[in-house]
Design a protein around this motif. Structure first.
Motif, short mmCIF file in Angstrom:
data_model
loop_
_atom_site.label_atom_id
_atom_site.label_comp_id
_atom_site.label_asym_id
_atom_site.label_seq_id
_atom_site.Cartn_x
_atom_site.Cartn_y
_atom_site.Cartn_z
N THR A 37 0.85 -1.19 0.00
CA THR A 37 0.00 0.00 0.00
C THR A 37 0.88 1.24 0.00
OG1 THR A 37 -1.73 -1.15 1.23
CG2 THR A 37 -1.80 1.26 1.23
N GLU A 67 -6.77 -11.48 -2.42
CA GLU A 67 -8.01 -10.99 -1.83
C GLU A 67 -9.02 -12.10 -1.56
OE1 GLU A 67 -10.67 -9.17 0.00
OE2 GLU A 67 -9.11 -7.81 -0.72
N GLN A 82 -18.98 -10.56 3.12
CA GLN A 82 -17.67 -10.55 2.48
C GLN A 82 -17.07 -11.94 2.44
OE1 GLN A 82 -14.84 -7.40 3.26
NE2 GLN A 82 -16.39 -6.20 4.34
N THR A 128 -21.60 0.84 6.73
CA THR A 128 -20.16 0.62 6.57
C THR A 128 -19.89 -0.74 5.94
OG1 THR A 128 -19.67 2.03 8.49
CG2 THR A 128 -17.95 0.49 7.78
N ALA A 180 -20.83 -0.65 2.22
CA ALA A 180 -19.83 0.06 1.43
C ALA A 180 -18.59 -0.82 1.22
CB ALA A 180 -19.45 1.37 2.12
N ALA A 181 -18.18 -1.52 2.28
CA ALA A 181 -17.02 -2.41 2.16
C ALA A 181 -17.31 -3.56 1.19
CB ALA A 181 -16.65 -2.96 3.54
N LYS A 222 -19.38 -3.47 -1.40
CA LYS A 222 -19.36 -2.93 -2.76
C LYS A 222 -17.93 -2.75 -3.25
CE LYS A 222 -23.80 -0.47 -2.57
NZ LYS A 222 -24.47 0.86 -2.60
N ARG A 223 -17.04 -2.29 -2.37
CA ARG A 223 -15.63 -2.15 -2.76
C ARG A 223 -15.02 -3.49 -3.10
NH1 ARG A 223 -15.53 1.60 1.57
NH2 ARG A 223 -14.65 0.00 2.95
N LEU A 224 -15.35 -4.52 -2.30
CA LEU A 224 -14.81 -5.85 -2.55
C LEU A 224 -15.32 -6.41 -3.87
CD1 LEU A 224 -13.10 -8.21 -1.63
CD2 LEU A 224 -15.04 -9.01 -0.24
N ILE A 252 -16.03 -4.72 -6.51
CA ILE A 252 -15.26 -4.06 -7.56
C ILE A 252 -13.87 -4.67 -7.66
CG2 ILE A 252 -14.16 -1.88 -8.23
CD1 ILE A 252 -16.57 -0.45 -6.93
N ILE A 253 -13.22 -4.91 -6.52
CA ILE A 253 -11.87 -5.49 -6.51
C ILE A 253 -11.86 -6.85 -7.17
CG2 ILE A 253 -10.11 -6.47 -4.98
CD1 ILE A 253 -10.71 -4.17 -3.04
#
Length: 361
Positions: free
Chosen positions: A94, A128, A242, A277, A280-281, A283-285, A287-288
């Motif tokens: 990162t 991931e 997740q 929260t 949102a997490a 949705k990010r996953l 996309i990843i």
């Protein structure tokens, strides 16, 4: 023309990925290629530092964060230098806040886009889709991850293998960590049972990668279309979604399937801060992992799922184990049986929480 990407994958730190990268870089240089080190993390290991001598290193970019001065790869400088081959360590890293790219694998993508070949390194626990599996096996949550598509898009993924006992010997000899860190390393993440499990994951990942590439090469476009599969994950705004998503992605990847994630929001439903929260997490996953997030507002859960399955051409539906409040209701058949009844010909899979097993540590 885009550069060629070669990834050296290992089960854990200390197996020799960086050393192998430098060896390949020296060999390429000896064969007359223009080689530079874009970023090297030698971890104060004398053998690694010695092997890097004589290979040009592009000066690092200095960045400040929280009052600390950090050094990062200078991606623009690497591209401006325009070598034939760049060696870039630790692709899951990162970057410091405020840089153009949040992750080093994004920097590498820019270098490849400039027509420069790249050799890079990474450990299996940073993948991931294996994040929950690694937690279950080692009881350590890995925070730095990279999308599985990075391995899929690489031209080569090579396993740098070392037997767990041999890695233990290297750690005890002080070749991986300082002497004052050896006992802590061997009693925590680097326990033999952990290394055995991580090695198995790394071997399986590379074997599946090789198999997928062979299968893709063997299939013509019409055949690929004929065997197309599509996986639909039923999600909720909770942390367990997740885990279910990562497990479903692994299955979808083996099937060569597209992945959809569906949340059916009850009308008028307001999310708590924690649920917002988690959503949102999630949705990010999605996309990843390269999936598609779908949100539908409806009070008719099964009918909505049925409609989405038809529209998306779904062949597999995946959902998580119900929590205690819903377990009796679902086991009586209100949801699972309805899905089986309303979705003939569609495989239904319930992802168990392995931490609930009676023999779980």
């Amino acid at each position: 023309m885009r550069g060629r990407y070669r990834i050296l994958l290992g089960m854990a730190a200390g197996v020799g990925k960086t050393y192998r990268m430098l060896q390949e870089g020296r060999q390429a240089r000896d064969e007359g290629r223009d080689v530079v080190i874009g970023y090297l993390e030698p971890h104060d290991r004398p053998d690694t530092i010695a092997l890097a001598e004589g290979i040009e290193q592009v000066p690092r970019l200095r960045a400040e964060h929280g009052g600390l001065e950090l050094s990062e790869m200078d991606t623009d400088a690497v591209i401006a230098r325009a070598p034939e081959l760049a060696l870039v360590d630790e692709l899951a890293h990162t970057n410091a806040a405020g840089l153009r790219n949040a992750k080093r694998f994004e920097d590498i993508d820019e270098i490849l886009g400039a027509g420069i070949d790249v050799i890079s390194t990474v450990n299996i626990q940073h993948l991931e889709s294996l994040n929950d599996t690694v937690l279950e096996l080692t009881h350590v949550r890995v925070r730095e991850t990279f999308p599985d598509r990075i391995l899929d898009e690489a031209d080569e993924v090579v396993l740098v293998d070392l037997a767990p006992h041999a890695l233990h010997e290297r750690i005890l000899a002080g070749k991986v960590y300082r002497r004052d860190r050896v006992d802590a390393a061997l009693s925590n993440f680097f326990r033999l049972e952990n290394l055995d499990a991580l090695r198995e994951l790394a071997l399986r990942e590379v074997a599946e990668d090789v198999g997928a590439r062979r299968e893709s090469d063997a299939l013509d476009p019409l055949s690929r279309q004929a065997v197309a599969e599509r996986v639909l994950v039923l999600a909720t705004p909770g942390p367990n979604s997740q885990r279910v998503l990562r497990r479903a992605w692994r299955s979808a990847n083996r099937l060569g399937a597209e992945l959809d994630v569906l949340w059916v929001r009850p009308p008028g439903r307001k999310l708590t801060e924690q649920q917002a929260t988690s959503l949102a997490a999630l949705k990010r996953l999605v996309i990843i992992l390269g999936g598609h997030f779908l949100e539908q507002e409806s009070s008719h859960l099964v009918d909505t799922i049925k409609q989405i399955v038809k529209e998306r051409g779904t062949t597999y539906v995946v959902l998580g184990t119900p929590d205690e409040r819903r377990r009796i209701e679902i086991l009586r058949g209100s949801l699972v049986s309805a899905l089986v009844r309303e979705l003939p010909g569609i495989d239904i899979r319930i992802v168990a929480n392995r931490a609930d097993r009676e023999d779980a540590p």
